[in-house]
Enzyme design. Sequence first.
Site, PDB file in Angstrom:
ATOM      1  N   PRO A  65      46.991  34.821  45.390  1.00 53.85           N
ATOM      2  CA  PRO A  65      47.303  36.217  45.047  1.00 53.85           C
ATOM      3  C   PRO A  65      46.314  37.257  45.562  1.00 53.85           C
ATOM      4  O   PRO A  65      46.606  38.452  45.515  1.00 53.85           O
ATOM      5  CB  PRO A  65      47.310  36.207  43.516  1.00 53.85           C
ATOM      6  CG  PRO A  65      46.429  35.065  43.135  1.00 53.85           C
ATOM      7  CD  PRO A  65      46.605  34.037  44.201  1.00 53.85           C
ATOM      8  N   PHE A  66      45.135  36.818  46.043  1.00 52.98           N
ATOM      9  CA  PHE A  66      44.149  37.781  46.547  1.00 52.98           C
ATOM     10  C   PHE A  66      43.739  37.420  47.972  1.00 52.98           C
ATOM     11  O   PHE A  66      42.563  37.350  48.311  1.00 52.98           O
ATOM     12  CB  PHE A  66      42.939  37.849  45.611  1.00 52.98           C
ATOM     13  CG  PHE A  66      43.303  38.296  44.229  1.00 52.98           C
ATOM     14  CD1 PHE A  66      43.534  39.634  43.962  1.00 52.98           C
ATOM     15  CD2 PHE A  66      43.477  37.374  43.211  1.00 52.98           C
ATOM     16  CE1 PHE A  66      43.915  40.049  42.697  1.00 52.98           C
ATOM     17  CE2 PHE A  66      43.852  37.790  41.940  1.00 52.98           C
ATOM     18  CZ  PHE A  66      44.072  39.124  41.678  1.00 52.98           C
ATOM     19  N   SER A  67      44.765  37.175  48.777  1.00 48.95           N
ATOM     20  CA  SER A  67      44.542  36.792  50.170  1.00 48.95           C
ATOM     21  C   SER A  67      44.306  38.027  51.031  1.00 48.95           C
ATOM     22  O   SER A  67      44.862  39.101  50.766  1.00 48.95           O
ATOM     23  CB  SER A  67      45.737  36.004  50.697  1.00 48.95           C
ATOM     24  OG  SER A  67      45.876  34.786  49.994  1.00 48.95           O
TER      25      SER A  67
ATOM     26  N   LYS B  43      36.735  29.990  36.080  1.00 51.85           N
ATOM     27  CA  LYS B  43      35.817  28.870  35.886  1.00 51.85           C
ATOM     28  C   LYS B  43      36.624  27.743  35.277  1.00 51.85           C
ATOM     29  O   LYS B  43      37.100  27.853  34.152  1.00 51.85           O
ATOM     30  CB  LYS B  43      34.633  29.241  34.967  1.00 51.85           C
ATOM     31  CG  LYS B  43      33.445  29.789  35.715  1.00 51.85           C
ATOM     32  CD  LYS B  43      32.741  28.690  36.503  1.00 51.85           C
ATOM     33  CE  LYS B  43      31.877  29.255  37.621  1.00 51.85           C
ATOM     34  NZ  LYS B  43      32.596  29.474  38.869  1.00 51.85           N
TER      35      LYS B  43
ATOM     36  N   GLU C  82      41.033  34.523  43.144  1.00 57.68           N
ATOM     37  CA  GLU C  82      40.267  35.193  42.085  1.00 57.68           C
ATOM     38  C   GLU C  82      40.073  36.690  42.320  1.00 57.68           C
ATOM     39  O   GLU C  82      39.674  37.120  43.397  1.00 57.68           O
ATOM     40  CB  GLU C  82      38.889  34.526  41.941  1.00 57.68           C
ATOM     41  CG  GLU C  82      38.069  35.072  40.781  1.00 57.68           C
ATOM     42  CD  GLU C  82      36.791  34.288  40.536  1.00 57.68           C
ATOM     43  OE1 GLU C  82      36.044  34.656  39.608  1.00 57.68           O
ATOM     44  OE2 GLU C  82      36.523  33.315  41.263  1.00 57.68           O
TER      45      GLU C  82
END
Length: 409
Positions: free
Chosen positions: A194-196, A228, A212
């Site tokens: 989702p955070f590419s 984590k 992340e």
Amino acid sequence: MKLKVPLEQFLRQKLIKWAENRYTYVAYFTDNNIHYPYSGFQDQLMAGNQSILLHDIPSSGKEVVGIISYDFKNRIEDLGSNNKSIINHPDQLFFLPEIKISISDDVLIIDHPSADILYQEILHTPLPTHPILLDEIKALTNKEQYLQNVDQIKQRIIEGDVYELNYCIAFESDIKEIAPTSLFLKLMEASPMPFSAYFKANDQVLVCASPERFIKRQKSKIIAQPIKGTIRRGSTPLEDQKYKNSLLNSEKERSENLMIVDLMRNDLSKISSTGSVSVEELFGIYSFRHVHQMISTISAVLNENCTIEEVFQNTFPMGSMTGAPKIKSMELIDHYENFKRGWFSGTVGYLDKDGNFDFNVIIRSIFIDFSSSKIMFAVGSAITFDSVPEQEYEECLLKVRSILEVLNA
């Protein structure tokens, strides 16, 4: 004029390549259509030629894209980085987009007076045809050294120096031939996250498949979502659920996650209204292509007139990539690791004209430098008192699996 066209995979690569041919700085962000609390990155390409420093970013009125190196910590705290640089990344690099092309529901949206002309240019941009050719990929730390270092870090935990330490190892290779845009799409296919992001500045390229978020501003709200806790996916639905339950109920993983949640609560309290910091979700389990992850969500009401520079000064680097307490952890990271992290475990993201922003944690990423013909990537895990060195090593190999598959293909 606004032009909308279906976005096929080949056109996505042409779009990035077209921007690279025209601009010094290029950034492409995507959430790969993955559900995520507070959503992932907006699907968009931004490119430009004018750089700007973090200190000079206005509170509103301009869109800005940027990347910050892990070693930016040395400007925030009285710290140093004496290890060797595999790639000499700048500590910070922000730019003002001259063009922005959005993607929504796999439709390319070009909102520009010359939209038809730009689309034709994109459509006729030739794609690179050469394969990925590298020399042997070398680990800077072998397994025996890794296990020894984890044992030593555990001893530092017993002695009370830290409670948790994010210890990382790096890999490098010399480039013979490589097409970064093609590599990016291959990594998106192998490990959609989702955070590419794809980020190019001069001769340096980031190919990032991050799960992340570091920090997001949404109007007056500030959000952090540390990861984590990691476990592999199962080969059957029953086995997959078994692994998922194992992660959720692991005292070790919960302890790791909680320590970083407490650290991030403390960081956010420095820039937020008194009493506004809250944990919205603790120990959430989210599933990706190869792994399940334990993710917590912390939010707060941001102080009025707080700048993005002040946000980074009080929260960077992210606790999930340092450990707790943060400053001592960073000192020990420099002692036990044998490479300068650079952009790895830094952050890349964007700001909109209203002052909202979204930045990820640069992990599960490949770094390319054409000036030195080098490629590198790195991976790590949180070491605690309960850590079993062999299991931590296996976790590192699991996290780096997709990168190795793409590069060895």
